[in-house]
Motif scaffolding. Structure first.
Motif, PDB file in Angstrom:
ATOM      1  N   PRO A   1     -12.417  29.381  -0.150  1.00 51.57           N
ATOM      2  CA  PRO A   1     -12.837  29.057   1.219  1.00 51.57           C
ATOM      3  C   PRO A   1     -11.978  29.809   2.234  1.00 51.57           C
ATOM      4  O   PRO A   1     -10.938  30.378   1.904  1.00 51.57           O
ATOM      5  N   SER A   2     -12.414  29.785   3.483  1.00 54.16           N
ATOM      6  CA  SER A   2     -11.642  30.423   4.546  1.00 54.16           C
ATOM      7  C   SER A   2     -10.399  29.600   4.854  1.00 54.16           C
ATOM      8  O   SER A   2     -10.313  28.405   4.534  1.00 54.16           O
ATOM      9  N   ALA A   3      -9.447  30.242   5.494  1.00 53.84           N
ATOM     10  CA  ALA A   3      -8.225  29.536   5.881  1.00 53.84           C
ATOM     11  C   ALA A   3      -8.536  28.386   6.834  1.00 53.84           C
ATOM     12  O   ALA A   3      -7.903  27.322   6.772  1.00 53.84           O
ATOM     13  N   ARG A   4      -9.509  28.577   7.696  1.00 49.23           N
ATOM     14  CA  ARG A   4      -9.861  27.514   8.644  1.00 49.23           C
ATOM     15  C   ARG A   4     -10.455  26.312   7.920  1.00 49.23           C
ATOM     16  O   ARG A   4     -10.180  25.165   8.269  1.00 49.23           O
ATOM     17  N   ASP A   5     -11.255  26.566   6.876  1.00 46.34           N
ATOM     18  CA  ASP A   5     -11.799  25.453   6.093  1.00 46.34           C
ATOM     19  C   ASP A   5     -10.686  24.734   5.329  1.00 46.34           C
ATOM     20  O   ASP A   5     -10.710  23.507   5.197  1.00 46.34           O
ATOM     21  N   VAL A   6      -9.728  25.502   4.830  1.00 48.67           N
ATOM     22  CA  VAL A   6      -8.590  24.893   4.135  1.00 48.67           C
ATOM     23  C   VAL A   6      -7.785  24.033   5.105  1.00 48.67           C
ATOM     24  O   VAL A   6      -7.338  22.931   4.768  1.00 48.67           O
TER      25      VAL A   6
END
Length: 519
Positions: free
Chosen positions: A100-105
């Motif tokens: 996943p993207s860093a923002r989703d993490v």
């Protein structure tokens, strides 16, 4: 119940006063103030960083802090870590997987933090964010920095320091050196760095990091089962045991340990405690095992696995502990022997030991170089090895080695007509050892000619033991870290700057630091 920055608007000065008050009174479950800390690391497998995280939680267990530890997998039963939460995207990156993207993490971290802490973290304490084991962690750290979150970044190891594969992953993902500096080492009043040694602090400062944001935070060592009184008694063992603790990986300079075994008296035994776990390290290790057996050297490998007892009893059985390592991060090997009441012999590493000696630990029995006649290995052959390796390492980091780089690396290794044994690769080291086995009298041509110049001084051992107990115990570590958390919490977010990533790489790639055992 008050929480920093999220529930009430308090002045930073007031927050700092409350932190100090809560810590000094050791208030638990305080109705006055609680600071929420999120610790992040790739994993919690047995090892150095996991031990640091354990020490953090133990040192501050009586404080007013609340912790959550984010990691990619559950900890080992042998090294339990409470209050951990699993976030699989933090794992060492696998090329075959999609992440996943860093923002989703970050959204996942926020949700789990709220569930455990009752709110968002006040301070994010992130370990080895820029090591290059995955790209999500540096992206996540940069995202938090951009949002003005309060960060404590604690690098234990650097991709710039002998890990070109990791550095290539980061460089390919982030692109330009400027973007690399911004993503890996963001700068701002609200971003602080905890460094294990003065070398790393000095390198970051030279690359443009603000000195006020850099903090020396040496690791704690286990002292809870030790008394400050009499030294442990040596256990019965027929031979005089010289013990080298740790995993026998390449940078531990195993050949130098075997050299001293080759020159040992008949009643001496040399032992390495642990075999490497990394499959890539095993072939070189197995070559050393076979080489020692072929010369009938008095050396035991993987000795801890054969020992009937724990590490404390193993240390207590030793006549002396030895380190011949050519590279360390914190320098635990220079502290542990004294707690066991045993002297330390072998190679000094001023890059990491200067602060240890400043704390009162006497390391005068160690040598900075082990010089052997250059003629034994051949000047031309050695320079050829250095030239090829320097070019290869620089190329792996996206650079081209100049003639000056090569000349500086050679000049550091060769003094007059001698070469530092620790600068040789395995094949050249084996040649020297074989020569000394065939001609023992030639030991007078190496400097120093013996591992142990004189019998251990009990007074010095006691002095060093007391210095270690006083300056590197868990209570001192807790006070240092608590003060650091307070400093971070007292910071005001500001517009981000970055360091010069190329300048930092230059510090680590300095030709004077070059060693064939780290290629």
């Amino acid at each position: 119940m008050l929480h920093a920055a999220h529930d009430f608007c308090l002045t930073r000065f007031t927050l700092c006063e409350i932190y100090i008050l809560c810590y000094l009174l050791k208030i638990q479950n305080s109705e006055i103030f609680i600071m929420r800390i999120a610790i992040i690391h790739y994993h919690l497998r047995p090892g150095g960083v996991t031990k640091v995280i354990q020490n953090t939680l133990k040192a501050l267990e009586k404080s007013s802090l609340q912790f959550i530890v984010f990691t990619s997998e559950s900890p080992s039963p042998t090294m339990p870590v409470p209050n951990h939460a699993i976030v699989e995207a933090l794992e060492y990156m696998q090329p075959s997987k999609t992440y996943p993207s860093a923002r989703d993490v970050l959204k996942e971290l926020h949700q789990k933090a709220r569930n455990v802490l009752g709110g968002l973290p006040d301070v994010w304490h992130i370990h080895n964010h820029a090591l290059g084991k995955n790209v999500i962690l540096p992206e996540l750290s940069a995202l938090l920095a951009q949002e003005g979150q309060l960060l404590l970044l604690q690098p234990h190891d650097f991709a710039e320091d002998g890990r070109p594969e990791n550095y290539s992953l980061l460089r390919e993902h982030f692109g330009s050196a400027q973007l690399l500096g911004m993503q890996l080492y963001p700068q701002g009043h609200h971003i602080h760095y905890a460094l294990l040694n003065q070398r790393d602090l000095r390198f970051l400062q030279a690359a443009g990091a603000c000195r006020e944001q850099l903090h020396y935070l040496p690791n704690a060592i286990a002292t809870e089962n030790l008394s400050p009184g009499d030294l442990p008694q040596r256990q019965n063992i027929s031979e005089k045991l010289y013990l080298y603790p740790g995993r026998a990986i390449r940078r531990k300079n195993i050949g130098e340990f075997l050299l001293w075994a080759a020159l040992a008296e008949s009643e001496n035994l040399f032992a390495l405690t642990l075999a490497p776990q990394n499959p890539l390290a095993k072939p070189i290790y197995e070559q050393w095992v076979a080489f020692a057996q072929s010369l009938n050297l008095p050396v035991k490998f993987d000795f801890a696995d054969q020992w009937q007892g724990d590490f404390n009893s193993l240390f207590a059985s030793a006549h002396a502990l030895v380190s011949t390592s050519v590279a360390e991060g914190f320098g635990l090997a220079f502290l542990e022997p004294w707690l066991a009441g045993r002297p330390l012999l072998g190679r000094n590493l001023p890059e990491v030991t200067t602060a240890i000696e400043e704390a009162g630990v006497n390391l005068s029995a160690l040598y900075a170089r082990l010089d052997v006649p250059l003629a034994w290995v051949g000047k031309d052959q050695f320079i050829q090895e250095i030239t090829l390796s320097v070019k290869h390492v620089y190329q792996a980091y996206g650079r081209t080695a100049s003639n000056d780089d090569i000349e500086r690396a050679v000049a550091e290794a060769i003094h007059d007509k001698s070469v530092d044994f620790g600068k040789l690769n395995e094949s050249l080291q084996q040649f020297v050892i074989q020569y000394l086995v065939n001609a023992p009298a030639a030991r007078q041509e190496i400097q120093p000619p013996t591992l142990c110049v004189s019998e251990p001084d009990p007074a010095m051992i006691r002095q060093n033991r007391q210095a270690v107990l006083e300056h590197f115990n868990l209570d001192i570590y807790g006070k240092r870290l608590m003060q650091l958390y307070q400093t971070v919490a007292d910071s005001e977010p500001e517009t981000l700057n970055d360091i010069n990533a190329d300048a930092l790489l230059t510090q680590f790639l300095a030709p004077e630091r070059f060693c064939l055992l780290r290629t």
